[in-house]
Design an enzyme around this catalytic site. Sequence first.
Site, mmCIF file in Angstrom:
data_model
loop_
_atom_site.group_PDB
_atom_site.id
_atom_site.type_symbol
_atom_site.label_atom_id
_atom_site.label_comp_id
_atom_site.label_asym_id
_atom_site.label_seq_id
_atom_site.Cartn_x
_atom_site.Cartn_y
_atom_site.Cartn_z
ATOM 1 N N ASP A 275 0.895 -1.230 0.054
ATOM 2 C CA ASP A 275 -0.128 0.008 0.007
ATOM 3 C C ASP A 275 0.678 1.268 0.082
ATOM 4 O O ASP A 275 0.627 2.225 0.646
ATOM 5 C CB ASP A 275 -1.001 0.177 1.105
ATOM 6 C CG ASP A 275 -1.971 -1.339 1.208
ATOM 7 O OD1 ASP A 275 -2.309 -1.668 0.092
ATOM 8 O OD2 ASP A 275 -2.168 -1.523 2.272
ATOM 9 N N LYS B 175 2.082 2.465 -5.103
ATOM 10 C CA LYS B 175 2.794 2.067 -6.138
ATOM 11 C C LYS B 175 2.059 2.208 -7.452
ATOM 12 O O LYS B 175 2.644 2.487 -8.540
ATOM 13 C CB LYS B 175 3.026 0.519 -6.331
ATOM 14 C CG LYS B 175 3.805 -0.065 -4.859
ATOM 15 C CD LYS B 175 3.849 -1.663 -4.856
ATOM 16 C CE LYS B 175 2.833 -2.158 -4.322
ATOM 17 N NZ LYS B 175 2.286 -2.127 -3.043
ATOM 18 N N GLY C 123 -4.170 -4.462 -4.059
ATOM 19 C CA GLY C 123 -5.201 -3.530 -4.215
ATOM 20 C C GLY C 123 -4.735 -2.143 -4.729
ATOM 21 O O GLY C 123 -4.133 -1.651 -4.070
ATOM 22 N N GLN D 66 2.282 -5.842 -3.487
ATOM 23 C CA GLN D 66 2.801 -5.979 -1.930
ATOM 24 C C GLN D 66 4.302 -5.022 -1.518
ATOM 25 O O GLN D 66 4.334 -4.257 -2.319
ATOM 26 C CB GLN D 66 2.921 -7.466 -1.362
ATOM 27 C CG GLN D 66 1.602 -8.465 -1.181
ATOM 28 C CD GLN D 66 1.243 -8.760 -2.560
ATOM 29 O OE1 GLN D 66 1.998 -9.304 -3.340
ATOM 30 N NE2 GLN D 66 -0.248 -8.585 -2.878
HETATM 31 P P1 IMO Z 1 -0.738 -4.045 -2.389
HETATM 32 O O1 IMO Z 1 -0.011 -4.645 -3.593
HETATM 33 C C1 IMO Z 1 -0.872 -4.505 1.936
HETATM 34 C C2 IMO Z 1 -0.735 -8.415 3.488
HETATM 35 C C3 IMO Z 1 -2.212 -8.936 4.221
HETATM 36 C C4 IMO Z 1 -1.554 -9.930 5.311
HETATM 37 C C5 IMO Z 1 -0.324 -10.631 4.419
HETATM 38 C C6 IMO Z 1 -0.571 -11.991 3.976
HETATM 39 O O2 IMO Z 1 -2.178 -3.209 -2.645
HETATM 40 O O3 IMO Z 1 0.295 -3.383 -1.817
HETATM 41 P P2 IMO Z 1 -1.948 -12.514 1.865
HETATM 42 O O4 IMO Z 1 -3.421 -12.400 1.600
HETATM 43 O O5 IMO Z 1 -1.082 -12.085 0.783
HETATM 44 O O6 IMO Z 1 -1.542 -14.085 2.150
HETATM 45 O O7 IMO Z 1 -1.663 -11.862 3.088
HETATM 46 O O8 IMO Z 1 0.058 -9.693 3.477
HETATM 47 N N1 IMO Z 1 -1.110 -7.997 2.165
HETATM 48 C C7 IMO Z 1 -1.010 -6.715 1.705
HETATM 49 N N2 IMO Z 1 -0.985 -5.582 2.605
HETATM 50 N N3 IMO Z 1 -1.084 -4.366 0.545
HETATM 51 C C8 IMO Z 1 -0.941 -5.510 -0.151
HETATM 52 O O9 IMO Z 1 -0.861 -5.451 -1.461
HETATM 53 C C9 IMO Z 1 -1.223 -6.778 0.304
HETATM 54 N N4 IMO Z 1 -1.172 -7.857 0.036
HETATM 55 C C10 IMO Z 1 -1.079 -8.841 1.105
HETATM 56 O O10 IMO Z 1 -2.671 -7.784 4.815
HETATM 57 O O11 IMO Z 1 -0.907 -9.292 6.466
HETATM 58 MG MG MG Z 2 -3.062 -1.779 -2.008
#
Ligand code: IMO
Ligand code: MG
Length: 417
Positions: free
Chosen positions: A13, A16, A40, A215
């Site tokens: 988050d 990006k 997301g 992520q």
């Molecule tokens: P973007 O691309 C923030 C976090 C989840 C959890 C951990 C594992 O938008 O930055 P998962 O469902 O991947 O097995 O969850 O990773 N997490 C994210 N946190 N942004 C994301 O994606 C995330 N994708 C997974 O909250 O702590």
């Molecule tokens: Mg996100």
Amino acid sequence: MSVRAVLGCMYGDEAKAKMVDFLAEEADLVVRFQGGSNAGHTIKSAGKKYVLHLVPSGILYPEKKCVISSGVVVDPFALLEEMQILQKDGISFKGRFFIDPRAVVILPLHKNLDSRSETSLGKNKIGTTGKGIGPGYADAISRVGIRMGDLIYPEFLQARLIALADFHGLEIDIAELTAKLLTAGEQLKEYFIQVPYLLATAQEKGESILFEGAQGTLLDVVFGTYPYVTSSHVIAGGIGAGAGYNPRGIDEIVGVFKSYYTRVGSGPFPTELTDETGNWIRERGNEYGATTGRPRRCGWFDAVSSRYSVILNGIDSIALTLLDVLSGLDNINICTSYKIDGVITQEFPSHISQFGVLEPQYLELPGWQEDISEIKDFSELPANARHYVETIEKLLGVRVKYISVGAERMQTILREY
Ligand code: IMO
Ligand code: MG
């Protein structure tokens, strides 16, 4: 002409997608190399808001090629739904959207396994997005996974599904699932392409490639705050194996950092603010998950974990986002070291238990009150804002090349050197 990676360097988050959308203007191809619909990615374009999960953030430009490479885990039903929403808005996929048949398929059973494992972990749950990411990658590594390319081979697919259900000791309606997947395959097969050849050809022709991270580094399956991580290689090193691209062919690695820290889900967060300031940042920054709607935990900029990300990824330049959110604070803290068991360190812990006894050490900087969201030039920022940016630059040893002061593409300060 260049090959660039845009990577999240915190706990995800980092905004990006806004930076990918901004930098995609110069790219011919935008490529996802890991993660799945746990991502997301929010983009505001011409006043309209788009939330992408699987589709690369270059899709809003009509002519860019958008690629889902083999390292991505794909829920084909979620993908079709996401595509339909975008198509309704006049966005076309024909001839410029590609999926590697090697990409692993996320099935409904993976989501069930995801929620079951969260339930069994109880208070130690990871706080996953519930999208089946961990179980999907686990099946791929266990060699029982279904891959996108399987969706056009009915008998092969059915046999693999029977074996997979067996592997997990699950009773599932194989015939129904096979039929649904074949229908999805029928709709998606026109996008199948061997991504390694697509990328090699693009490279030969001197086209610009942009690798889009999902992520963030601190959620990397190995280097993150294990076990509170996602299940993929998020770091720059993940690009080679994820996309099928040679690791020598990347010219610039852009690290995306937010101007403060956030984390969603469980796990350590050394600079977390559980007070009024944390709430203030959450409301001003609209820090609610784009995938799950969960409120994000908010805190101060952590230069220790950020420096760790710089090292792991080989960051060439920094994109510092959401700087506008910090307008209005009297003072802003930056964590410059950790005290662990009475010992000062600048290293990010390798073991989860060390976070429990960690005390962040702060440098206090003066804040600024001005609205900076319309500023186009670094020199026009309030002196304290410039000082804040330059302090981060010094602490991380990397230049801050881009500063985002708002969600729109044009609300970006490009610093010339
Ligand atoms: P973007 O691309 C923030 C976090 C989840 C959890 C951990 C594992 O938008 O930055 P998962 O469902 O991947 O097995 O969850 O990773 N997490 C994210 N946190 N942004 C994301 O994606 C995330 N994708 C997974 O909250 O702590
Ligand atoms: Mg996100």
